[in-house]
Design a protein around this motif. Structure first.
Motif, mmCIF file in Angstrom:
data_model
loop_
_atom_site.group_PDB
_atom_site.id
_atom_site.type_symbol
_atom_site.label_atom_id
_atom_site.label_comp_id
_atom_site.label_asym_id
_atom_site.label_seq_id
_atom_site.Cartn_x
_atom_site.Cartn_y
_atom_site.Cartn_z
ATOM 1 N N MET A 39 0.849 -1.180 0.000
ATOM 2 C CA MET A 39 0.000 0.000 0.000
ATOM 3 C C MET A 39 0.896 1.245 0.000
ATOM 4 N N LYS A 40 0.620 2.109 -0.893
ATOM 5 C CA LYS A 40 1.421 3.324 -1.030
ATOM 6 C C LYS A 40 0.989 4.354 0.027
ATOM 7 N N ARG A 41 1.972 4.938 0.702
ATOM 8 C CA ARG A 41 1.665 5.937 1.731
ATOM 9 C C ARG A 41 1.279 7.251 1.064
ATOM 10 N N ARG A 42 0.289 7.857 1.649
ATOM 11 C CA ARG A 42 -0.166 9.156 1.149
ATOM 12 C C ARG A 42 0.237 10.225 2.156
ATOM 13 N N TRP A 43 1.496 10.570 2.163
ATOM 14 C CA TRP A 43 2.045 11.522 3.110
ATOM 15 C C TRP A 43 1.490 12.916 2.880
ATOM 16 N N TRP A 44 1.083 13.211 1.679
ATOM 17 C CA TRP A 44 0.605 14.547 1.351
ATOM 18 C C TRP A 44 -0.757 14.827 1.978
ATOM 19 N N LEU A 45 -1.487 13.781 2.386
ATOM 20 C CA LEU A 45 -2.772 14.008 3.064
ATOM 21 C C LEU A 45 -2.568 14.693 4.418
ATOM 22 N N TRP A 46 -1.432 14.424 5.077
ATOM 23 C CA TRP A 46 -1.157 15.047 6.366
ATOM 24 C C TRP A 46 -0.793 16.512 6.224
ATOM 25 N N ILE A 47 -0.422 16.916 5.026
ATOM 26 C CA ILE A 47 -0.168 18.341 4.779
ATOM 27 C C ILE A 47 -1.491 19.085 4.600
ATOM 28 N N LEU A 48 -2.499 18.389 4.095
ATOM 29 C CA LEU A 48 -3.799 19.031 3.880
ATOM 30 C C LEU A 48 -4.498 19.403 5.182
ATOM 31 N N LEU A 49 -4.276 18.640 6.240
ATOM 32 C CA LEU A 49 -4.942 18.923 7.518
ATOM 33 C C LEU A 49 -4.551 20.277 8.097
ATOM 34 N N PRO A 50 -3.268 20.622 8.237
ATOM 35 C CA PRO A 50 -2.945 21.962 8.748
ATOM 36 C C PRO A 50 -3.367 23.076 7.806
ATOM 37 N N ILE A 51 -3.308 22.802 6.499
ATOM 38 C CA ILE A 51 -3.757 23.817 5.533
ATOM 39 C C ILE A 51 -5.249 24.069 5.702
ATOM 40 N N ALA A 52 -6.026 23.020 5.902
ATOM 41 C CA ALA A 52 -7.466 23.187 6.129
ATOM 42 C C ALA A 52 -7.726 23.963 7.415
ATOM 43 N N CYS A 53 -6.942 23.695 8.457
ATOM 44 C CA CYS A 53 -7.104 24.442 9.713
ATOM 45 C C CYS A 53 -6.782 25.924 9.524
ATOM 46 N N LEU A 54 -5.727 26.212 8.770
ATOM 47 C CA LEU A 54 -5.380 27.609 8.504
ATOM 48 C C LEU A 54 -6.474 28.310 7.702
ATOM 49 N N ILE A 55 -7.045 27.618 6.741
ATOM 50 C CA ILE A 55 -8.138 28.204 5.953
ATOM 51 C C ILE A 55 -9.332 28.500 6.846
ATOM 52 N N ILE A 56 -9.616 27.597 7.796
ATOM 53 C CA ILE A 56 -10.724 27.834 8.721
ATOM 54 C C ILE A 56 -10.428 29.038 9.611
ATOM 55 N N VAL A 57 -9.191 29.150 10.102
ATOM 56 C CA VAL A 57 -8.826 30.294 10.954
ATOM 57 C C VAL A 57 -8.964 31.594 10.185
ATOM 58 N N PHE A 58 -8.452 31.621 8.950
ATOM 59 C CA PHE A 58 -8.563 32.851 8.164
ATOM 60 C C PHE A 58 -10.015 33.181 7.844
ATOM 61 N N GLY A 59 -10.814 32.164 7.582
ATOM 62 C CA GLY A 59 -12.241 32.398 7.317
ATOM 63 C C GLY A 59 -12.967 32.943 8.526
ATOM 64 N N VAL A 60 -12.686 32.361 9.693
ATOM 65 C CA VAL A 60 -13.330 32.844 10.920
ATOM 66 C C VAL A 60 -12.885 34.265 11.237
ATOM 67 N N SER A 61 -11.603 34.562 11.018
ATOM 68 C CA SER A 61 -11.120 35.911 11.308
ATOM 69 C C SER A 61 -11.754 36.936 10.374
#
Length: 132
Positions: A1-23
């Motif tokens: 099974m191939k590791r999808r390491w790039w999915l773990w980069i999407l989580l902090p990016i999604a959190c940052l987008i939520i923070v900027f949206g809320v602000s």
């Protein structure tokens, strides 16, 4: 099974987008949102530590009561009944104390719960010895 390491980069990016949206929606600064998030994380850790601290000392207090009662009461059935009554009274008093002294009331309720647990264990041990 191939590791999808790039999915773990999407989580902090999604959190940052939520923070900027809320602000943008609330008009608050990003620094204040991150500050509240850090305070929330510290609050959760403090609450967990406080609950563990209360459980440890509640169990120690209830065990001390059990040992002291065991010195004066030799009959296991009477000991379990006494511990059960004291546990119930402690929970009732803790519930009443929630009106004014919340920190102490939680400690007393936890100690009452442990007294009830010790009462059940003592009751079971007494009847296992006398079952035969």
């Amino acid at each position: 099974m191939k590791r999808r390491w790039w999915l773990w980069i999407l989580l902090p990016i999604a959190c940052l987008i939520i923070v900027f949206g809320v602000s943008e929606l609330t008009g608050a600064s990003e620094v204040s949102i991150f500050g509240w998030a850090i305070l929330g994380a510290f609050g959760i850790m403090t609450t967990i530590f406080y609950a563990l601290f209360l459980a440890l000392f509640g169990a120690a207090g209830a065990l001390l009561v059990k040992v002291l009662l065991g010195i004066f009461i030799s009959n296991g059935e009477n000991l379990s009944i006494t511990l059960g009554i004291l546990g119930f009274c402690a929970i009732l008093v803790g519930y009443i104390l929630t009106l004014g002294q919340f920190a102490w009331s939680l400690f007393i309720v936890i100690a009452g719960f442990f007294m009830g647990c010790f009462a059940g264990a003592e009751h079971q041990r007494f009847f296992d010895l006398h079952k035969e």
